[in-house]
Design a protein around this motif. Structure first.
Motif, PDB file in Angstrom:
ATOM      1  N   PHE A  87       0.857  -1.201   0.000  1.00  0.00           N
ATOM      2  CA  PHE A  87       0.000   0.000   0.000  1.00  0.00           C
ATOM      3  C   PHE A  87       0.886   1.242   0.000  1.00  0.00           C
ATOM      4  O   PHE A  87       0.704   2.154  -0.826  1.00  0.00           O
ATOM      5  N   HIS A  88       1.862   1.275   0.905  1.00  0.00           N
ATOM      6  CA  HIS A  88       2.706   2.468   0.990  1.00  0.00           C
ATOM      7  C   HIS A  88       3.528   2.652  -0.285  1.00  0.00           C
ATOM      8  O   HIS A  88       3.672   3.756  -0.805  1.00  0.00           O
ATOM      9  N   ARG A  89       4.049   1.512  -0.780  1.00  0.00           N
ATOM     10  CA  ARG A  89       4.958   1.602  -1.922  1.00  0.00           C
ATOM     11  C   ARG A  89       4.230   1.908  -3.236  1.00  0.00           C
ATOM     12  O   ARG A  89       4.655   2.754  -4.018  1.00  0.00           O
ATOM     13  N   HIS A  90       3.103   1.193  -3.448  1.00  0.00           N
ATOM     14  CA  HIS A  90       2.500   1.278  -4.787  1.00  0.00           C
ATOM     15  C   HIS A  90       1.238   2.132  -4.854  1.00  0.00           C
ATOM     16  O   HIS A  90       0.935   2.693  -5.911  1.00  0.00           O
ATOM     17  N   VAL A  91       0.467   2.188  -3.777  1.00  0.00           N
ATOM     18  CA  VAL A  91      -0.772   2.978  -3.851  1.00  0.00           C
ATOM     19  C   VAL A  91      -0.496   4.434  -3.496  1.00  0.00           C
ATOM     20  O   VAL A  91      -0.878   5.345  -4.243  1.00  0.00           O
ATOM     21  N   THR A  92       0.206   4.643  -2.374  1.00  0.00           N
ATOM     22  CA  THR A  92       0.448   6.061  -2.000  1.00  0.00           C
ATOM     23  C   THR A  92       1.752   6.582  -2.591  1.00  0.00           C
ATOM     24  O   THR A  92       2.022   7.774  -2.526  1.00  0.00           O
ATOM     25  N   ALA A  93       2.576   5.682  -3.154  1.00  0.00           N
ATOM     26  CA  ALA A  93       3.906   6.078  -3.682  1.00  0.00           C
ATOM     27  C   ALA A  93       4.694   6.852  -2.623  1.00  0.00           C
ATOM     28  O   ALA A  93       5.199   7.959  -2.884  1.00  0.00           O
ATOM     29  N   ALA A  94       4.785   6.264  -1.415  1.00  0.00           N
ATOM     30  CA  ALA A  94       5.455   6.944  -0.295  1.00  0.00           C
ATOM     31  C   ALA A  94       6.898   7.273  -0.657  1.00  0.00           C
ATOM     32  O   ALA A  94       7.569   6.516  -1.370  1.00  0.00           O
ATOM     33  N   HIS A  95       7.380   8.424  -0.193  1.00  0.00           N
ATOM     34  CA  HIS A  95       8.726   8.875  -0.558  1.00  0.00           C
ATOM     35  C   HIS A  95       9.254   9.789   0.544  1.00  0.00           C
ATOM     36  O   HIS A  95       8.472  10.361   1.312  1.00  0.00           O
ATOM     37  N   PRO A  96      10.570   9.968   0.594  1.00  0.00           N
ATOM     38  CA  PRO A  96      11.118  10.884   1.603  1.00  0.00           C
ATOM     39  C   PRO A  96      11.472  12.258   1.035  1.00  0.00           C
ATOM     40  O   PRO A  96      12.164  13.041   1.689  1.00  0.00           O
ATOM     41  N   LEU A  97      11.025  12.565  -0.173  1.00  0.00           N
ATOM     42  CA  LEU A  97      11.479  13.809  -0.835  1.00  0.00           C
ATOM     43  C   LEU A  97      10.911  15.070  -0.178  1.00  0.00           C
ATOM     44  O   LEU A  97       9.811  15.060   0.356  1.00  0.00           O
ATOM     45  N   GLU A  98      11.699  16.112  -0.280  1.00  0.00           N
ATOM     46  CA  GLU A  98      11.206  17.409   0.174  1.00  0.00           C
ATOM     47  C   GLU A  98      11.380  18.427  -0.950  1.00  0.00           C
ATOM     48  O   GLU A  98      12.222  18.248  -1.852  1.00  0.00           O
ATOM     49  N   ALA A  99      10.615  19.510  -0.873  1.00  0.00           N
ATOM     50  CA  ALA A  99      10.607  20.491  -1.973  1.00  0.00           C
ATOM     51  C   ALA A  99      11.801  21.454  -1.919  1.00  0.00           C
ATOM     52  O   ALA A  99      12.121  22.097  -2.924  1.00  0.00           O
ATOM     53  N   GLY A 100      12.453  21.532  -0.748  1.00  0.00           N
ATOM     54  CA  GLY A 100      13.506  22.539  -0.524  1.00  0.00           C
ATOM     55  C   GLY A 100      14.550  22.624  -1.629  1.00  0.00           C
ATOM     56  O   GLY A 100      14.764  23.709  -2.201  1.00  0.00           O
ATOM     57  N   PRO A 101      15.231  21.516  -1.957  1.00  0.00           N
ATOM     58  CA  PRO A 101      16.289  21.606  -2.976  1.00  0.00           C
ATOM     59  C   PRO A 101      15.770  22.096  -4.331  1.00  0.00           C
ATOM     60  O   PRO A 101      16.482  22.784  -5.065  1.00  0.00           O
ATOM     61  N   TRP A 102      14.536  21.748  -4.649  1.00  0.00           N
ATOM     62  CA  TRP A 102      13.972  22.164  -5.951  1.00  0.00           C
ATOM     63  C   TRP A 102      13.678  23.657  -5.944  1.00  0.00           C
ATOM     64  O   TRP A 102      13.899  24.346  -6.946  1.00  0.00           O
ATOM     65  N   ALA A 103      13.182  24.139  -4.787  1.00  0.00           N
ATOM     66  CA  ALA A 103      12.899  25.574  -4.670  1.00  0.00           C
ATOM     67  C   ALA A 103      14.210  26.353  -4.777  1.00  0.00           C
ATOM     68  O   ALA A 103      14.289  27.383  -5.453  1.00  0.00           O
ATOM     69  N   GLU A 104      15.235  25.809  -4.126  1.00  0.00           N
ATOM     70  CA  GLU A 104      16.540  26.491  -4.155  1.00  0.00           C
ATOM     71  C   GLU A 104      17.056  26.552  -5.596  1.00  0.00           C
ATOM     72  O   GLU A 104      17.507  27.595  -6.076  1.00  0.00           O
ATOM     73  N   ALA A 105      16.948  25.416  -6.303  1.00  0.00           N
ATOM     74  CA  ALA A 105      17.425  25.386  -7.693  1.00  0.00           C
ATOM     75  C   ALA A 105      16.660  26.382  -8.557  1.00  0.00           C
ATOM     76  O   ALA A 105      17.213  26.963  -9.495  1.00  0.00           O
ATOM     77  N   ALA A 106      15.385  26.564  -8.241  1.00  0.00           N
ATOM     78  CA  ALA A 106      14.575  27.497  -9.039  1.00  0.00           C
ATOM     79  C   ALA A 106      14.808  28.948  -8.626  1.00  0.00           C
ATOM     80  O   ALA A 106      14.269  29.858  -9.255  1.00  0.00           O
ATOM     81  N   GLY A 107      15.550  29.142  -7.559  1.00  0.00           N
ATOM     82  CA  GLY A 107      15.871  30.505  -7.126  1.00  0.00           C
ATOM     83  C   GLY A 107      14.707  31.226  -6.475  1.00  0.00           C
ATOM     84  O   GLY A 107      14.604  32.456  -6.553  1.00  0.00           O
ATOM     85  N   ILE A 108      13.825  30.460  -5.821  1.00  0.00           N
ATOM     86  CA  ILE A 108      12.698  31.130  -5.144  1.00  0.00           C
ATOM     87  C   ILE A 108      12.855  30.974  -3.636  1.00  0.00           C
ATOM     88  O   ILE A 108      13.598  30.110  -3.160  1.00  0.00           O
ATOM     89  N   GLY A 109      12.150  31.827  -2.888  1.00  0.00           N
ATOM     90  CA  GLY A 109      12.232  31.775  -1.430  1.00  0.00           C
ATOM     91  C   GLY A 109      11.625  30.473  -0.913  1.00  0.00           C
ATOM     92  O   GLY A 109      10.641  29.979  -1.469  1.00  0.00           O
ATOM     93  N   TYR A 110      12.223  29.922   0.143  1.00  0.00           N
ATOM     94  CA  TYR A 110      11.743  28.631   0.671  1.00  0.00           C
ATOM     95  C   TYR A 110      11.758  28.651   2.186  1.00  0.00           C
ATOM     96  O   TYR A 110      12.707  29.141   2.798  1.00  0.00           O
ATOM     97  N   ARG A 111      10.709  28.118   2.772  1.00  0.00           N
ATOM     98  CA  ARG A 111      10.700  27.849   4.212  1.00  0.00           C
ATOM     99  C   ARG A 111       9.986  26.542   4.468  1.00  0.00           C
ATOM    100  O   ARG A 111       9.037  26.201   3.759  1.00  0.00           O
TER     101      ARG A 111
END
Ligand SMILES: Cc1ncc(C[n+]2csc(CCOP(=O)(O)OP(=O)(O)O)c2C)c(N)n1
Length: 559
Positions: free
Chosen positions: A488-512
């Motif tokens: 269920f966690h792996r395939h239905v909810t596609a559970a992951h440990p990712l966070e948006a921070g690094p992507w926001a930083e790469a895009a050059g926008i403010g992040y908190r």
């Protein structure tokens, strides 16, 4: 200079003649004659978006903001297929999206020549018109080409709105740009009449109804007399008006908490005997089940579009007209006869709606809920500046906003035509290009990561993104009886440990990143203050707390 290809010139000139100002351009060589010709004409505002899936959704945001047709232009092959999700959304949200694709000449399709696939008719029943332009060799070709373009451009706004597709074969050489001015072109327009011959039979039926109800589905915010009309129906004609925030019908008579009210098994006398519906889709499942279980004797669906959606299995009349025009005329007809109206049906709903609003404002309620995506939504709506734009993602976000009242003057948008999670950020960027009001986006983590390409678009400084990160598809935790297995966690909810921070930083926008229990200052100050770049707030929540919060919320409203 403009391309010397005559079908390109005709297309560009006719778009201008039909007043299509905004064109989203995706790069390519086959469509370069189109790209360069649009760019050469100062009448057009050109927006470049590389990823066609994102470009399609960006165009939908522009359409939602400008409330007029917008074109998107792509090259041949899979580029066009990538516009599919936006075309489907435009079809179900009734948005006038004009797809312009470049193609090889028909002789070279299915011949193993590069970057080809059968493009004419690719979108099937999802478009209102699909035209294959000729390569112009004769005066008859010229007339044919002009006629097809006019037909397609008219089709996208005739009898309601929807997407259309123009496929343009362009043979080599592609880069002859020798034309200095766009040609004079013939336009023809086609208007469906919005006048109604006679509403007296509707007025007679309305007068006989004991429990009239109007349900308003998704509508773009518009300066229209609809709210005043709804008020008059409620106060003068005992009508109950149910509408979600997506209806953008913010007026005191509207019962917006109806989904929560219906969570307590409803009494059949709350059901209407006459139901009028207008607008697009509704989120609430409970209203569907309720109205299917207690079918009204009459259901009139008001829409300028073709089609007869029988959502409640009780349709008796499709009124093919502008709903506002029809309701105005119906009011006039009703008000000539001063028959007294029994207000008890409206009063019962009003009483329930009032109890919902009082309970919401106690504490206030969002502070009393387990920390979760739901309490985050309450905090966000509490902090949002009036007059802002709110774009919500599908899944929990669009459902959660309905659990609270909306700040005054907030306009709400969502790709609710077909509930996809893929284009929320791109649409918000398109919308943000049409307004200087603050644009707030609320979406889940999977929806955010799905549309990461949007972070490569120009992200205006008045854009505020809130990612409710519950580590996967939190909504699936709400499914009753779903085992919490590894699969269920792996395939239905596609559970992951990712966070948006690094992507926001790469895009050059403010992040908190903030805790859901400690949001008030961030939402009240950091998100509101003027900034030089867009800002992204990530709130990490636990999906199981989300389930608990929804249960707690529902249990607080046992009517
Ligand atoms: C394009 C597309 N693919 C798959 C789905 C099925 N789907 C519905 S909700 C959902 C999960 C969304 O997760 P997230 O954006 O994190 O929001 P949450 O459920 O946590 O609120 C998925 C995959 C969909 N609606 N659209």
């Amino acid at each position: 200079m403009f391309s010397s290809k005559k079908n390109v010139l005709e297309t560009v000139a006719l778009l201008k003649a039909h007043g299509i100002t905004d064109i989203v351009l995706s790069p390519g060589s086959r469509n370069a004659p189109l790209l360069l010709s649009f760019a050469a004409e100062p009448f057009f505002t050109c927006h470049t978006v590389v990823d066609e899936r994102s470009a399609g959704f960006y165009a939908l945001g522009l359409i939602q903001g400008l409330q007029r047709p917008v074109a998107v232009c792509c090259t041949s092959g899979t580029a066009l297929v990538n516009l599919g999700p936006a075309v489907a959304e435009a079809h179900y949200q009734e948005l006038p999206l004009i797809v312009i694709s470049a193609d090889r000449s028909a002789a070279w399709i299915e011949q193993m020549d590069g970057q080809t696939l059968p493009q004419p008719g690719l979108f099937g029943s999802m478009v209102r018109a699909s035209v294959q332009l000729p390569e112009i060799q004769s005066s008859e070709d010229h007339w044919h080409c002009n006629r097809l373009i006019n037909e397609a451009l008219n089709a996208c706004t005739r009898r309601g709105c929807g997407p259309v597709h123009l496929n343009i074969p362009i043979s080599e050489p592609l880069f002859e740009a020798t034309v200095e001015v766009l040609p004079e072109v013939r336009t023809f327009t086609a208007h469906a009449s919005s006048t109604l011959s006679d509403v007296s039979t509707y007025a007679a039926a309305f007068r006989n109804a004991q429990r009239p109800m109007i349900v308003v589905g998704q509508r773009l915010p518009k300066a229209s007399p609809l709210n005043a009309i709804l008020e008059r129906f409620t106060h003068t004609h005992g009508t109950v008006v149910l509408a979600e925030h997506l209806s953008n019908a913010q007026t005191p008579c509207v019962v917006s908490g109806f989904d929560t009210i219906l969570a307590t098994p409803p009494d059949a006398t709350l059901a209407p005997d006459l139901l009028l519906t207008l607008g697009g889709h509704l989120v609430s499942k409970r209203i569907r089940h309720f109205l299917r279980a207690h079918r009204p004797a009459q259901h009139w669906h008001l829409s300028p579009s073709d089609g007869s959606p029988d959502l409640y299995q009780s349709l008796t009349q499709v009124v093919q007209a502008d709903p506002v025009v029809f309701l105005e005329q119906l009011l006039k007809a009703l008000e000539t006869a001063k028959t007294p109206v029994d207000p008890s049906y409206r009063e019962r709903w009003n009483h329930l709606s009032h109890r919902w609003k009082v309970r919401l404002s106690e504490t206030p309620l969002w502070k009393a809920l387990p920390p979760s995506d739901l309490s985050l939504t309450g905090a966000l709506l509490n902090a949002m500046p009036g007059g802002a734009v709110l774009c919500v993602g599908n899944s929990s976000s669009v459902r959660n906003i309905q659990c609270f009242e909306l700040p005054k003057g907030v306009r709400v948008y969502c790709n609710r035509g077909t509930n996809g999670i893929e284009g929320t950020l791109s649409t918000a960027c398109g919308l943000a290009a049409t307004t200087s009001d603050p644009v707030w986006v609320l979406l889940g983590d999977l929806s955010f990561f799905y549309d990461l390409n949007a972070l490569t678009l120009p992200l205006p400084s008045h854009l505020r993104i809130v990612v409710s990160n519950n580590g996967g598809g939190g909504i699936f935790h709400r499914l009753p009886g779903m085992p919490r297995s590894e699969d269920f966690h792996r395939h239905v909810t596609a559970a992951h440990p990712l966070e948006a921070g690094p992507w926001a930083e790469a895009a050059g926008i403010g992040y908190r990143k903030a805790e859901v229990t400690d949001l008030e200052a961030t939402l009240g100050e950091w998100m509101q203050e003027p900034s030089v770049s867009a800002r992204l707030l990530e709130v990490i929540t636990d999906p199981e707390q989300g389930v608990l919060a929804t249960q707690t919320y529902t249990s607080l409203f046992e009517f």
